[in-house]
Scaffold this motif. Structure first.
Motif, PDB file in Angstrom:
ATOM      1  N   GLU A 196       8.177   5.104   7.246  1.00 15.16           N
ATOM      2  CA  GLU A 196       6.937   4.414   7.615  1.00 15.16           C
ATOM      3  C   GLU A 196       7.278   2.986   8.028  1.00 15.16           C
ATOM      4  OE1 GLU A 196       2.974   4.732   5.274  1.00 15.16           O
ATOM      5  OE2 GLU A 196       4.097   3.113   4.332  1.00 15.16           O
ATOM      6  N   PRO A 236       0.847  -1.195   0.000  1.00 10.69           N
ATOM      7  CA  PRO A 236       0.000   0.000   0.000  1.00 10.69           C
ATOM      8  C   PRO A 236       0.881   1.243   0.000  1.00 10.69           C
ATOM      9  CG  PRO A 236      -0.313  -1.343   2.002  1.00 10.69           C
ATOM     10  CD  PRO A 236       0.915  -1.833   1.317  1.00 10.69           C
ATOM     11  N   VAL A 237       0.476   2.235  -0.777  1.00 12.49           N
ATOM     12  CA  VAL A 237       1.290   3.433  -0.948  1.00 12.49           C
ATOM     13  C   VAL A 237       0.448   4.671  -0.650  1.00 12.49           C
ATOM     14  CG1 VAL A 237       2.667   4.774  -2.585  1.00 12.49           C
ATOM     15  CG2 VAL A 237       2.666   2.280  -2.724  1.00 12.49           C
ATOM     16  N   VAL A 238       1.012   5.591   0.098  1.00 14.02           N
ATOM     17  CA  VAL A 238       0.311   6.835   0.435  1.00 14.02           C
ATOM     18  C   VAL A 238      -0.133   7.551  -0.833  1.00 14.02           C
ATOM     19  CG1 VAL A 238       0.585   9.140   1.424  1.00 14.02           C
ATOM     20  CG2 VAL A 238       1.505   7.159   2.639  1.00 14.02           C
ATOM     21  N   GLY A 239      -1.434   7.829  -0.934  1.00  8.56           N
ATOM     22  CA  GLY A 239      -1.958   8.637  -2.029  1.00  8.56           C
ATOM     23  C   GLY A 239      -2.037   7.958  -3.378  1.00  8.56           C
ATOM     24  N   SER A 260      -7.387   3.161   3.735  1.00  6.04           N
ATOM     25  CA  SER A 260      -6.390   3.897   4.503  1.00  6.04           C
ATOM     26  C   SER A 260      -6.990   4.481   5.766  1.00  6.04           C
ATOM     27  CB  SER A 260      -5.817   5.040   3.663  1.00  6.04           C
ATOM     28  OG  SER A 260      -4.960   4.559   2.659  1.00  6.04           O
ATOM     29  N   LYS A 264      10.035  10.849   4.600  1.00  2.00           N
ATOM     30  CA  LYS A 264       9.142  10.224   5.574  1.00  2.00           C
ATOM     31  C   LYS A 264       9.462   8.749   5.739  1.00  2.00           C
ATOM     32  CE  LYS A 264       4.281   8.959   6.088  1.00  2.00           C
ATOM     33  NZ  LYS A 264       2.902   9.351   5.876  1.00  2.00           N
ATOM     34  N   GLU A 267      -1.817  10.053   6.140  1.00  2.00           N
ATOM     35  CA  GLU A 267      -2.483   8.838   5.702  1.00  2.00           C
ATOM     36  C   GLU A 267      -1.675   7.617   6.122  1.00  2.00           C
ATOM     37  OE1 GLU A 267      -2.978   8.631   1.457  1.00  2.00           O
ATOM     38  OE2 GLU A 267      -3.614   6.543   1.513  1.00  2.00           O
ATOM     39  N   VAL A 268      -2.361   6.617   6.628  1.00  2.00           N
ATOM     40  CA  VAL A 268      -1.716   5.340   6.955  1.00  2.00           C
ATOM     41  C   VAL A 268      -2.335   4.263   6.067  1.00  2.00           C
ATOM     42  CG1 VAL A 268      -1.171   3.677   8.777  1.00  2.00           C
ATOM     43  CG2 VAL A 268      -1.487   6.100   9.354  1.00  2.00           C
ATOM     44  N   PRO A 269      -1.671   3.931   4.959  1.00  2.00           N
ATOM     45  CA  PRO A 269      -2.224   2.892   4.090  1.00  2.00           C
ATOM     46  C   PRO A 269      -2.052   1.535   4.749  1.00  2.00           C
ATOM     47  CG  PRO A 269      -0.344   4.018   3.051  1.00  2.00           C
ATOM     48  CD  PRO A 269      -0.355   4.398   4.485  1.00  2.00           C
ATOM     49  N   VAL A 270      -3.072   0.703   4.649  1.00  2.00           N
ATOM     50  CA  VAL A 270      -3.066  -0.587   5.331  1.00  2.00           C
ATOM     51  C   VAL A 270      -3.366  -1.697   4.318  1.00  2.00           C
ATOM     52  CG1 VAL A 270      -4.163  -1.966   7.141  1.00  2.00           C
ATOM     53  CG2 VAL A 270      -3.864   0.489   7.458  1.00  2.00           C
ATOM     54  N   VAL A 271      -2.610  -2.770   4.389  1.00  2.00           N
ATOM     55  CA  VAL A 271      -2.808  -3.908   3.494  1.00  2.00           C
ATOM     56  C   VAL A 271      -4.247  -4.411   3.594  1.00  2.00           C
ATOM     57  CG1 VAL A 271      -2.200  -6.326   3.055  1.00  2.00           C
ATOM     58  CG2 VAL A 271      -0.407  -4.653   3.543  1.00  2.00           C
ATOM     59  N   TYR A 321       2.596  -5.914  11.132  1.00  2.00           N
ATOM     60  CA  TYR A 321       1.311  -6.610  11.043  1.00  2.00           C
ATOM     61  C   TYR A 321       1.372  -7.894  11.864  1.00  2.00           C
ATOM     62  CZ  TYR A 321       0.109  -3.622   7.062  1.00  2.00           C
ATOM     63  OH  TYR A 321      -0.169  -2.549   6.247  1.00  2.00           O
TER      64      TYR A 321
END
Lengths: 140, 140
Positions: free
Chosen positions: B124, A70-73, B76, B122, B68-72, B128
DNA sequence: AAAAGTAACGATAATCATTGTAATTTATTC
DNA sequence: GAATAAATTACAATGATTATCGTTACTTTT
């Protein structure tokens, strides 16, 4: 070059053309989202349906063949499952580079999870920024 | 309790009711996706439109108020921007816990980026797995 | 404190993304 | 090579996100 047939069968999946094409595209290109995979795949197999890609991305993800990034934006990218590594994600050109590194942080993260009584399945480290190529473009 | 008015103004954004409600929900609950934010926000402001949440998530993200925190495999989540930290993401209950830790990996990642001529913006780090609570549920 | 100007909101429409359905085709097993 | 079960396809249906535009509200200036 990898043997995608055995890769699929080892995970209990039928080895269809469509799945092999999808894996070839992801295997060669590294990280692609659904639309990019579709665009590449129909070059060699024009009748392949977008729905097939969606369904196979899901089933190959559940089976442990593919891994979602998953990638921001952006839409998520997909890669073939391999040893833990770090992603360098360029927010200008969108490129993603893998960095397989025996960095100590691996162990530190294991320890952190253990100290929190967190049963760890997967570590994800993504670095966002500007790749060397895009830095040069901006400088000129 | 935080002062969301000044937080917004410092980032050049008007301090509207709607934005404050959104920030309150995210500030208190930690990590929420769009639908969860909407569900919470309309409890105290029933006329607030879902479109307004979408627009403000985007603009507050660009302004550096939200992250934003994208999550598998999920939508998000969004959190208020704060110091770098690690996410412990439970794949059973969906909970996300922050871990602010002065782990050395921070520096190691800086060094890695530098050695790759990657201009780092940034970091990250998401872990999980299964949280302590869900482990207990499964054991019983 | 009131008015003007600008930006944000809300409702809905439009678009884009993803998933479900059912008939046909294909891979695997015997 | 035939039987079986699963996968593919095309399309429909749903779900998620974005755009539009008239209305409302914040901020600034007076």
């Amino acid at each position: 070059m990898m043997n995608y047939i055995s890769m699929l069968k080892e995970h209990g999946l039928k080895a269809t053309f469509q799945r092999m094409h999808i894996l070839e595209v992801i295997g060669e290109c590294g990280h692609k989202d659904i639309d990019e995979i579709y665009a590449e795949v129909i070059k060699i197999h024009p009748s392949l349906s977008l729905a097939t890609i969606y369904k196979n991305i899901i089933i190959m993800g559940q089976s442990g063949v593919l891994s979602e990034v998953p990638v921001v934006g952006k839409k998520s990218k997909y890669e073939i499952v391999k040893a833990d590594h770090i992603h360098l994600i360029c927010t200008h050109c969108g490129s993603i580079e893998d960095k397989h590194t025996s960095i100590d942080s691996e162990n530190l993260l294991d320890q952190l999870a253990a100290s929190e009584h967190f049963n760890l399945d997967k570590k994800e480290i993504n670095l966002y920024g500007t790749c060397g190529h895009c830095q040069n473009i901006k400088a000129s």
